[in-house]
Design an enzyme around this catalytic site. Structure first.
Site, PDB file in Angstrom:
ATOM      1  N   GLY A 292     -14.108  -2.922  12.541  1.00  0.00           N
ATOM      2  CA  GLY A 292     -12.759  -3.503  12.511  1.00  0.00           C
ATOM      3  C   GLY A 292     -11.752  -2.427  12.161  1.00  0.00           C
ATOM      4  O   GLY A 292     -11.888  -1.756  11.132  1.00  0.00           O
TER       5      GLY A 292
ATOM      6  N   SER B 163      -5.602  -3.344   9.589  1.00  0.00           N
ATOM      7  CA  SER B 163      -5.007  -2.619   8.467  1.00  0.00           C
ATOM      8  C   SER B 163      -6.056  -2.193   7.441  1.00  0.00           C
ATOM      9  O   SER B 163      -6.083  -1.032   7.010  1.00  0.00           O
ATOM     10  CB  SER B 163      -3.922  -3.477   7.805  1.00  0.00           C
ATOM     11  OG  SER B 163      -4.466  -4.715   7.411  1.00  0.00           O
TER      12      SER B 163
ATOM     13  N   GLY C  19      -9.415  -1.902   7.833  1.00  0.00           N
ATOM     14  CA  GLY C  19     -10.366  -0.961   8.426  1.00  0.00           C
ATOM     15  C   GLY C  19      -9.789   0.452   8.488  1.00  0.00           C
ATOM     16  O   GLY C  19     -10.454   1.424   8.127  1.00  0.00           O
TER      17      GLY C  19
ATOM     18  N   ALA D 156      -1.799  -3.479   2.667  1.00  0.00           N
ATOM     19  CA  ALA D 156      -1.836  -2.564   3.812  1.00  0.00           C
ATOM     20  C   ALA D 156      -1.256  -3.256   5.030  1.00  0.00           C
ATOM     21  O   ALA D 156      -1.446  -4.456   5.228  1.00  0.00           O
ATOM     22  CB  ALA D 156      -3.269  -2.128   4.100  1.00  0.00           C
TER      23      ALA D 156
ATOM     24  N   LYS E  85     -10.277 -14.708  -6.276  1.00  0.00           N
ATOM     25  CA  LYS E  85      -9.382 -14.318  -5.179  1.00  0.00           C
ATOM     26  C   LYS E  85      -9.022 -15.551  -4.339  1.00  0.00           C
ATOM     27  O   LYS E  85      -7.881 -15.697  -3.876  1.00  0.00           O
ATOM     28  CB  LYS E  85     -10.075 -13.249  -4.319  1.00  0.00           C
ATOM     29  CG  LYS E  85      -9.247 -12.705  -3.163  1.00  0.00           C
ATOM     30  CD  LYS E  85      -8.349 -11.576  -3.595  1.00  0.00           C
ATOM     31  CE  LYS E  85      -7.243 -11.196  -2.623  1.00  0.00           C
ATOM     32  NZ  LYS E  85      -7.647 -10.768  -1.315  1.00  0.00           N
TER      33      LYS E  85
ATOM     34  N   ASN F  84      -0.781 -18.115  -0.329  1.00  0.00           N
ATOM     35  CA  ASN F  84      -0.655 -17.916   1.124  1.00  0.00           C
ATOM     36  C   ASN F  84      -0.051 -19.118   1.847  1.00  0.00           C
ATOM     37  O   ASN F  84       0.947 -18.971   2.553  1.00  0.00           O
ATOM     38  CB  ASN F  84      -2.005 -17.514   1.724  1.00  0.00           C
ATOM     39  CG  ASN F  84      -2.451 -16.155   1.226  1.00  0.00           C
ATOM     40  OD1 ASN F  84      -2.067 -15.724   0.149  1.00  0.00           O
ATOM     41  ND2 ASN F  84      -3.256 -15.460   1.992  1.00  0.00           N
TER      42      ASN F  84
ATOM     43  N   SER G 238      -0.135 -12.467   3.547  1.00  0.00           N
ATOM     44  CA  SER G 238      -0.764 -12.177   4.840  1.00  0.00           C
ATOM     45  C   SER G 238      -0.662 -13.385   5.772  1.00  0.00           C
ATOM     46  O   SER G 238      -0.528 -13.235   6.984  1.00  0.00           O
ATOM     47  CB  SER G 238      -2.231 -11.787   4.630  1.00  0.00           C
ATOM     48  OG  SER G 238      -2.899 -12.767   3.877  1.00  0.00           O
TER      49      SER G 238
ATOM     50  N   GLU H  41      -5.911 -17.085   8.239  1.00  0.00           N
ATOM     51  CA  GLU H  41      -7.220 -17.265   7.612  1.00  0.00           C
ATOM     52  C   GLU H  41      -7.328 -18.643   6.957  1.00  0.00           C
ATOM     53  O   GLU H  41      -8.036 -18.820   5.977  1.00  0.00           O
ATOM     54  CB  GLU H  41      -7.446 -16.151   6.594  1.00  0.00           C
ATOM     55  CG  GLU H  41      -7.489 -14.799   7.269  1.00  0.00           C
ATOM     56  CD  GLU H  41      -7.682 -13.665   6.290  1.00  0.00           C
ATOM     57  OE1 GLU H  41      -8.749 -13.051   6.299  1.00  0.00           O
ATOM     58  OE2 GLU H  41      -6.741 -13.406   5.515  1.00  0.00           O
TER      59      GLU H  41
HETATM   60  O1  PAF Z   1      -3.236 -12.436   1.345  1.00  0.00           O
HETATM   61  C1  PAF Z   1      -2.338 -11.890   0.679  1.00  0.00           C
HETATM   62  O2  PAF Z   1      -1.181 -11.791   1.072  1.00  0.00           O
HETATM   63  C2  PAF Z   1      -2.721 -11.274  -0.658  1.00  0.00           C
HETATM   64  O3  PAF Z   1      -4.083 -11.468  -0.862  1.00  0.00           O
HETATM   65  C3  PAF Z   1      -1.925 -11.791  -1.873  1.00  0.00           C
HETATM   66  C4  PAF Z   1      -2.672 -11.369  -3.117  1.00  0.00           C
HETATM   67  C5  PAF Z   1      -1.747 -13.274  -1.843  1.00  0.00           C
HETATM   68  C6  PAF Z   1      -0.602 -11.099  -1.982  1.00  0.00           C
HETATM   69  O4  PAF Z   1       0.275 -11.308  -0.927  1.00  0.00           O
END
Ligand code: PAF
Length: 300
Positions: free
Chosen positions: A7, A10, A12, A127, A181, A189, A248, A260
């Site tokens: 992959g 970003s 990778g 990233a 996490k 998110n 993200s 995701e």
């Molecule tokens: O997915 C994301 O954007 C990150 O894991 C986080 C920690 C929520 C920060 O933007």
């Protein structure tokens, strides 16, 4: 030590460029064009106003045969299936495979892999890929890694040899590491993506904060986590530390990409269903994000 990275998004590109300082790195890309670009021009990491160049080897994923001492899989959870199928066809000695997906949906897929050493990790770096061979490192963090199944040796060796400016921290308990996490991603998110705000707004706007508190409580309920306040503090801390960042999921929607959501909220809904627990906020947010994906939406 030979490191394969599957992959070249970003994460990778970021891993390939930092690890190339101390390891023999091969980056496996989805397209031949990207491999050719990297072989010709290397990978460039931008960090503030500085730039670092790296020259990892690059090959198309079709050439991956699992013989590197450790392969790091950086694709999104919804891109894992063909890789899992390829792993199932490897015939040589057990491979050492480190999976760096967000959420916990990939654990269900990893259960089906037999006979290899499997590791999982979480990435705390920010990233952003700028083009086929350039990545911006806009948040320096650490990588956490733990054994999911099998022998830990290669992971221990790898973590002891990574460059000092790209630390990998070994964790005892993969579940605890991924859950911590997951909670952060499950709250920040989808809320930032639906509300179309930066992470910091979830703590600076009292109405958004109240919503984040209720969502954290629901996620903890689904996961049988009792200390909701401690989790809320962690989520709020991440919002403060990444105040001006766009999550993200928000960025995926803005760019018309899949998110995701299945690995994060979909996983939580499956856990809730198995335990016959109601999950109204998680369910509603999951529908909203899926609806936005269907629209190909990004509010620009
Ligand atoms: O997915 C994301 O954007 C990150 O894991 C986080 C920690 C929520 C920060 O933007």
């Amino acid at each position: 030590m030979k490191i394969g990275i599957i992959g070249a998004g970003s994460i990778g590109l970021l891993f390939a460029s930092y690890l190339d300082q101390d390891f023999d790195v091969t980056l496996y890309t989805r397209t031949k064009e990207q491999a050719a670009e990297i072989n010709q021009n290397g990978v460039c990491v931008k960090n503030g106003s500085s730039e670092m160049a790296a020259l990892p080897k690059a090959k198309a994923f079709a050439e991956w045969n699992g013989t590197d001492h450790l392969t790091i899989i950086t694709v999104k959870q919804y891109q894992l299936q063909p890789i899992i199928e390829r792993i199932g066809k490897l015939t040589d000695d057990p491979s050492n495979l480190l999976f760096l997906q967000n959420g916990m949906g990939h654990l269900e897929l990893l259960q089906s892999i037999q006979g290899h050493n499997l590791f999982v990790g979480t990435v705390e770096h920010g990233a952003l890929r700028e083009n086929l061979n350039t990545v911006r490192h806009n948040g320096e963090g650490v990588t956490n890694a733990a054994v999911f199944r099998g022998s830990p040796e290669r992971l221990v060796e790898f973590s002891s040899k990574v460059p000092a400016n790209f630390p990998v921290i070994l964790r005892e308990n993969y579940y605890e590491m991924l859950v911590n996490k997951l909670i952060v991603n499950a709250v920040i998110n989808p809320l930032t993506a639906v509300l179309y705000v930066t992470n910091g707004m979830l703590v600076s706007n009292p109405f958004y904060l109240e919503t984040a508190k209720r969502l954290t409580a629901e996620v903890c309920f689904i996961l049988n986590i009792e200390n909701v306040n401690a989790q809320l503090k962690r989520v709020a801390g991440v919002c403060q530390n990444t105040f001006n960042n766009r999550s993200s999921m928000l960025k995926d929607l803005e760019n018309g990409r899949l998110t995701e959501v299945d690995a994060i909220l979909g996983y939580l809904l499956r856990v809730a269903a198995r335990n016959e627990k109601p999950a109204p906020l998680v369910e509603a947010l999951c529908w909203m994000i899926r609806g936005k994906e269907l629209d190909g939406e990004g509010e620009s």
